[in-house]
Design a protein around this motif. Structure first.
Motif: not given
Length: 222
Positions: A123-134
């Motif tokens: 889930v961390d990975e999903g959070l980081y990606i979504s946060q980065r690409i908005k």
């Protein structure tokens, strides 16, 4: 780069197994006693003893690790099959900096977990990606990812000694030795309610005399 082994060695299956075999010979902490199991076994010449050894195994849940995450400036929404919902929220709080009141978790069908989906590391990975690409992000791990970055199920050794009388279990002594530090369920020093929750005190067999002794005090094997 030179790699060295620390002491005790915490990633060697043979050492774990030999350690559990050694511990089997000693005393263990009892959590349930009925009758006089040791006395009956001492006086009985017709005993049977068996060991069941489970090696380290990957969880390999039916459905690969996956989630959908949508991180915005003032809110976050997550869709995931998890065995530890509170941990998902706390991870999202830490990564996004948002208060938990602004984090919505939608718990989906698990697709098999066996404990693996209580860690929520993917889930961390999903959070980081979504946060980065908005943008909303759908993350699905490949089976190769799951195998490489997963957590092993704990290795354990189950030792049972018993006797039969009138086609029934007359007495039995059962020891559970586990060979991996598993923070999900800790039997050592479990309180009365935890003994009930984890089913330690409930043995689904008609037993005249019983001694149940899980010993998990040593960090090398618990």
């Amino acid at each position: 780069m030179k790699w060295g082994k620390k002491s005790p060695v915490n990633n060697d299956s043979k050492i774990y197994y030999s350690r559990m075999v050694e511990l089997k010979k000693g005393k263990a902490k009892s959590v349930r006693k009925e009758g006089q199991a040791k006395k009956i076994l001492k006086e009985n010449n017709d005993l049977f003893e068996v060991d069941y050894h489970l090696p380290f195994q990957t969880h390999a849940a039916m459905e690969p690790l996956n989630c959908v995450v949508n991180v915005k400036e003032s809110s976050c929404e997550i869709w995931v099959g998890t065995q530890n919902a509170a941990n998902v929220i706390s991870r999202a709080e830490k990564i996004t900096g948002l208060d938990k009141e602004n984090i919505k978790l939608n718990i989906k069908f698990l697709g098999g977990g066996f404990g693996r989906k209580s860690f929520n590391d993917w889930v961390d990975e999903g959070l980081y990606i979504s946060q980065r690409i908005k943008m909303p992000t759908k993350l699905i791990w490949l089976r190769e990812d799951d195998t490489k970055h997963g957590f092993y199920r704990p290795s354990s050794l189950h030792n049972m000694v018993g006797s039969i009388k009138d086609k029934k279990i007359d007495s039995t002594i059962y020891k559970l030795l586990e060979g991996f530090k598993n923070k999900k369920i800790i039997l050592t020093n479990a309180n009365e309610q935890e003994l009930v929750n984890y089913g330690i005190i409930n043995m689904p067999y008609e037993v005249f005399s019983l001694s149940h002794t899980p010993n998990k005090d040593n960090p090398l094997y618990f």
